[in-house]
Design a protein around this motif. Structure first.
Motif, PDB file in Angstrom:
ATOM      1  N   ARG A  37       0.822  -1.218   0.000  1.00  0.00           N
ATOM      2  CA  ARG A  37       0.000   0.000   0.000  1.00  0.00           C
ATOM      3  C   ARG A  37       0.856   1.268   0.000  1.00  0.00           C
ATOM      4  NH1 ARG A  37      -2.754  -4.026   1.240  1.00  0.00           N
ATOM      5  NH2 ARG A  37      -5.043  -4.113   1.263  1.00  0.00           N
ATOM      6  N   ARG A  94       0.920   4.150  -2.936  1.00  0.00           N
ATOM      7  CA  ARG A  94       0.695   5.561  -2.630  1.00  0.00           C
ATOM      8  C   ARG A  94       1.829   6.436  -3.177  1.00  0.00           C
ATOM      9  NH1 ARG A  94      -2.573   8.269   1.170  1.00  0.00           N
ATOM     10  NH2 ARG A  94      -2.386  10.492   0.692  1.00  0.00           N
ATOM     11  N   GLU A 137      -3.496  -9.999  -1.953  1.00  0.00           N
ATOM     12  CA  GLU A 137      -2.307  -9.158  -1.927  1.00  0.00           C
ATOM     13  C   GLU A 137      -1.306  -9.617  -2.990  1.00  0.00           C
ATOM     14  OE1 GLU A 137      -2.407  -6.567  -0.307  1.00  0.00           O
ATOM     15  OE2 GLU A 137      -3.280  -6.807   1.693  1.00  0.00           O
TER      16      GLU A 137
END
Length: 299
Positions: free
Chosen positions: A84, A88, A120
């Protein structure tokens, strides 16, 4: 990356230097070194507490890629955070969890299952040496039947581990993601599976048999021979699970005794106990051959 047809096709950039604190002849360190040849320099290695914790003696490490050490139960959770954060920041990273069987089969199973359920995008390699090796060779659910460990000792009334090994690669395959077994004695097969796992969008799992001279009690120069015998005797079948279908890639050509007699952890075995292990292996292979596990033909 081109197809891996021969040893000459293997990438040459070594991302793990020598001089580690791993035991002589350690299969786990070899497995990580080989995996990184395929994963490449844009990789973050997530390492649960275990034998490979020895790689880091802060502030020094033999790895030439970022390395994160975390608690034994939460490598997949850490991987989720890395994925994550990279998204980002707009960065493309390969995330490799490299964890022992204690962290995979037992203490970390919940986190691994949940990360796979979340789809994932990471590669998880379990280096399976059949015990909690880093803390002194305690029993895990990856420990083979009748193996002598510090918590399943051999004595007048005890015969080592009396429980069958959990079949983790099939458990993970039942989640619906790519799952495979591998052996260092078959390096191209292992590297092809790492390459396939890397290219899959989503979770991918490889279980690597990681020979351990310290806890298996054999001469450190015999690791590859013993790993090859594990496959040849059917103790460690090579296969892939793709879309819930199992594809068998090895055969059982020798008696299990050929594998067992190479290691001190099995030196106490009686003929009856050896026969019991052979019967367990034969039963598993009967299920492969009759198709009671998934499909066994090539795809």
């Amino acid at each position: 990356m081109s197809e891996l047809q021969t040893i000459a096709d293997i990438p040459k950039e070594n991302l793990l230097s020598g001089g580690t604190a791993a035991c002589p002849g350690c299969g786990s360190i070899t497995g990580l070194k080989m995996a990184l040849l395929i994963m490449g320099k844009d990789t973050v290695v997530v390492n649960s507490s275990g034998c490979m914790t020895l790689l880091c003696n802060y502030p020094r490490t033999p790895l030439r890629v970022p390395w994160i050490h975390n608690a034994i139960e939460n490598a997949p959770s850490t991987a989720s955070g890395i994925i994550r954060a990279a998204k980002r920041l707009g960065k493309k990273l390969n995330v490799l969890c490299y964890c022992g069987d204690g962290a995979t089969y037992d203490i970390g199973l919940q986190a691994l299952s949940a990360a796979i359920a979340r789809n994932e995008d990471f590669v998880y390699i379990c280096y399976n040496n059949g015990s909690f090796g880093n803390t002194g060779d305690q029993w895990s659910t990856a420990t083979p039947l009748f193996a002598n460990t510090t918590t399943t000792p051999v004595g007048r009334k005890s015969r080592g581990n009396t429980l069958s090994r959990k079949d983790m690669a099939k458990i993970i395959g039942a989640h619906g993601c790519y799952s495979a077994t591998a052996s260092l004695a078959y390096p191209l097969d292992y590297l092809r599976k790492v390459k396939k796992a890397k290219e899959i969008k989503g979770p991918a799992y490889i279980e690597l048999l990681a020979h351990c001279p310290t806890d298996w009690h054999f001469d450190s120069g015999q690791g590859m021979k013993i790993s090859r015998l594990a496959v040849q005797t059917g103790v460690w079948p090579l296969y892939e699970v793709v879309d819930g279908v199992l594809y068998l890639q090895s055969d059982k050509t020798r008696p299990v005794e050929d594998f067992l007699k190479t290691q001190g952890r099995f030196k106490h075995l009686t003929k009856r106990e050896t026969a019991a292990i052979q019967a367990e292996v034969d039963k598993e292979w009967d299920m492969y051959k009759t198709g009671e596990y998934w499909k066994t033909d090539e795809y």
